[in-house]
Design an enzyme around this catalytic site. Structure first.
Site, short mmCIF file in Angstrom:
data_model
loop_
_atom_site.label_atom_id
_atom_site.label_comp_id
_atom_site.label_asym_id
_atom_site.label_seq_id
_atom_site.Cartn_x
_atom_site.Cartn_y
_atom_site.Cartn_z
CD GLU A 177 -3.01 -1.12 2.25
OE1 GLU A 177 -2.91 -0.27 3.14
OE2 GLU A 177 -3.97 -1.91 2.15
CD GLU A 357 -3.75 -5.96 3.98
OE1 GLU A 357 -4.60 -5.15 4.42
OE2 GLU A 357 -2.53 -5.77 4.05
C1 FCB Z 1 -4.54 -2.23 5.54
C2 FCB Z 1 -3.18 -2.61 6.08
C3 FCB Z 1 -3.20 -3.68 7.12
C4 FCB Z 1 -4.38 -3.55 8.06
C5 FCB Z 1 -5.66 -3.34 7.29
C6 FCB Z 1 -6.89 -3.23 8.16
O1 FCB Z 1 -4.49 -0.95 5.03
O2 FCB Z 1 -2.34 -3.03 5.03
O3 FCB Z 1 -1.97 -3.64 7.79
O4 FCB Z 1 -4.15 -2.56 8.98
O5 FCB Z 1 -5.57 -2.21 6.48
#
Ligand code: FCB
Length: 463
Positions: A177, A357
């Protein structure tokens, strides 16, 4: 607030996913490891940021977190019991190279050896992220990501980690990110290192992209056999209202969140509209930088939690009036994941995509040793279904990972927000598989059963 019952969906047909689909769970070093000063580890920018008064909701730190370093074997067994075939973790740069340059910390590297070998012994593919935000503090004090020198430090770090672990991991991600590091870390100042300067933020974004491309090239030159890529936080950006003004705002935000990263990674340079909008805040770009950034990737990681709604008006928008929201205040919007994946495939020559994620924080309660979290199960089921829908529409998705394996340090929210499939009692470090974790485990068992040749042939005949 939990989702209203009408939104709950608790099942997904495993048949919709091909054999070999990557099913995982994800974590990051700072959020779970603890052992902050053990075994020669250096400090990171988050160690310092946690000590800024008011920066973290519960004034906590990552000093102990989930104590993962000391509980590695137990956590490896949890991963194996879940039945995932992949586990995504990050290497803490200051644990393996305390000052961010020069000397390597053997004890830190040995920890990741044990982690990787422990995964392989349990039949789980290691997915390694090099930078999940915990830059060595010494490099921050030398200018951090705003300094071009950090780009070259990162390339050395990437090559060093690869030399040690690259033969045993399935995939290596350069950055997690970059938008968050640049924008929240350097423009709004909400995240470490807490800068508030748009020009610096755009320079940081450029250096992150450049270091990604140069590291990819250097790791390949060093003969690294793992698949290489980057992870972006992406989302559909939609206008809150029907005004021209809202449409223009949404277009700009799409430029800053999606196109600013995707365009240069796929050889198109920076988007002209955002470049014009930034005026004097555009980054300094050297000759050859854009070619380096566009180094071919083996996969693209996409983190998705919700869509982004932007508008000029204040107050609640009509668009989300009927929606459910997670404890983070994020709208539950699975259709956005389908839209996003289809759009990436339509607009860019993307390599295979892994959703690296996806998950939700809810106010979990442990009752009689059990965490009943139907809203999280529903969130996961609906997003997995959204991926199946994207597959039908031709998006090249090859994997999905839940954020997170285990409750952990949620950055500025400290330990107040829980994303885990596994509950952590921070007083005792006791781990308990939540109902959502049981659901994911059972779903993965169905996927595995289908992957047996006879089972799939049977189901295709409708048996
Ligand atoms: C993302 C992050 C991860 C976690 C999630 C909820 O942005 O990469 O580390 O905090 O959000």
């Amino acid at each position: 607030m939990n989702a209203p019952d009408a939104h709950l969906l608790h099942d997904v047909a495993a048949e919709q996913f091909p054999d070999g689909f990557v099913w995982g769970a994800a974590t990051s070093a700072f959020q779970i490891e603890g052992a902050a000063r053990d075994d020669g580890k250096g400090a990171s920018i988050w160690d310092r940021f946690c000590r800024v008064p008011g920066a973290i909701a519960d004034a906590s730190t990552g000093d102990v977190a989930c104590d993962h370093v000391h509980r590695l074997d137990e956590d490896l067994d949890l991963i194996a019991a879940l039945g995932v075939n992949a586990y995504r973790f990050s290497v803490s740069w200051p644990r393996v190279q305390p000052g961010g340059r020069g000397g390597w910390n053997e004890r830190g590297l040995a920890f990741y050896d044990r982690l990787v070998d422990g995964l392989l012994a349990r039949g789980v593919q290691p997915y390694l992220t090099l930078n999940h935000w915990d830059l060595p503090l010494e490099l921050q004090d030398a200018g951090g990501w705003a300094s071009r020198a950090t780009v070259y430090r990162f390339v050395d770090y990437a090559v060093g980690v690869t030399a040690r672990l690259g033969d045993r991991v399935s995939a290596i991600t350069t950055h997690n990110e970059p938008w968050v590091i640049a924008t929240l870390g350097h423009e709004t100042g909400e995240f470490a290192p807490g800068e508030r300067n748009r020009q610096v933020a755009m320079q940081v974004a450029h250096h992150l992209l450049l270091s990604h491309g140069l590291a990819l090239q250097a790791m390949r030159d060093a003969g690294c056999p793992a698949r290489l890529g980057i992870i972006l936080n992406l989302a559909p950006v939609v206008p809150a209202g029907s005004s021209e003004e809202d449409a223009a705002l949404a277009r700009l935000e799409d430029g800053r969140l999606v196109r600013w990263y995707m365009d240069p990674l796929f050889g198109r340079g920076y988007p002209a509209d955002v470049w014009a909008h930034l005026g004097a805040d555009v980054p300094r770009v050297h000759e050859g930088d854009l070619a380096a950034i566009a180094a071919p990737m083996d996969y693209l990681g996409v983190n998705y939690y919700s869509r982004v709604v932007v508008g000029a008006g204040s107050g609640p928008d009509q668009l989300r009036a009927g929606s459910a929201f997670t404890e983070m205040g994020w709208e539950v919007y699975p259709a956005g994941l389908t839209e996003l994946l289809v759009r990436l495939q339509r607009d860019y020559p993307v390599p295979p995509i892994i959703v690296t994620e996806n998950g939700a924080a809810f106010a979990d309660e442990m009752v009689d040793g059990r965490v009943r979290d139907p809203a999280r199960t529903s969130y996961l089921a609906r997003h997995i279904q959204a991926i199946a829908d994207a597959l039908v529409l031709g998006a090249p998705v090859v994997g999905y990972m839940v954020w997170s394996l285990i409750d952990n340090f949620e950055w500025t929210r400290g330990y107040t927000k829980r994303f885990g499939l596994v509950h952590v009692d921070y007083a005792t470090q006791r781990r308990t598989l939540k109902d959502s974790g049981r659901w994911y485990r059972d779903f993965l068992a169905r996927c595995r059963a289908l992957a047996q040749p006879t089972a799939r042939a049977g189901s295709e005949r409708g048996q």
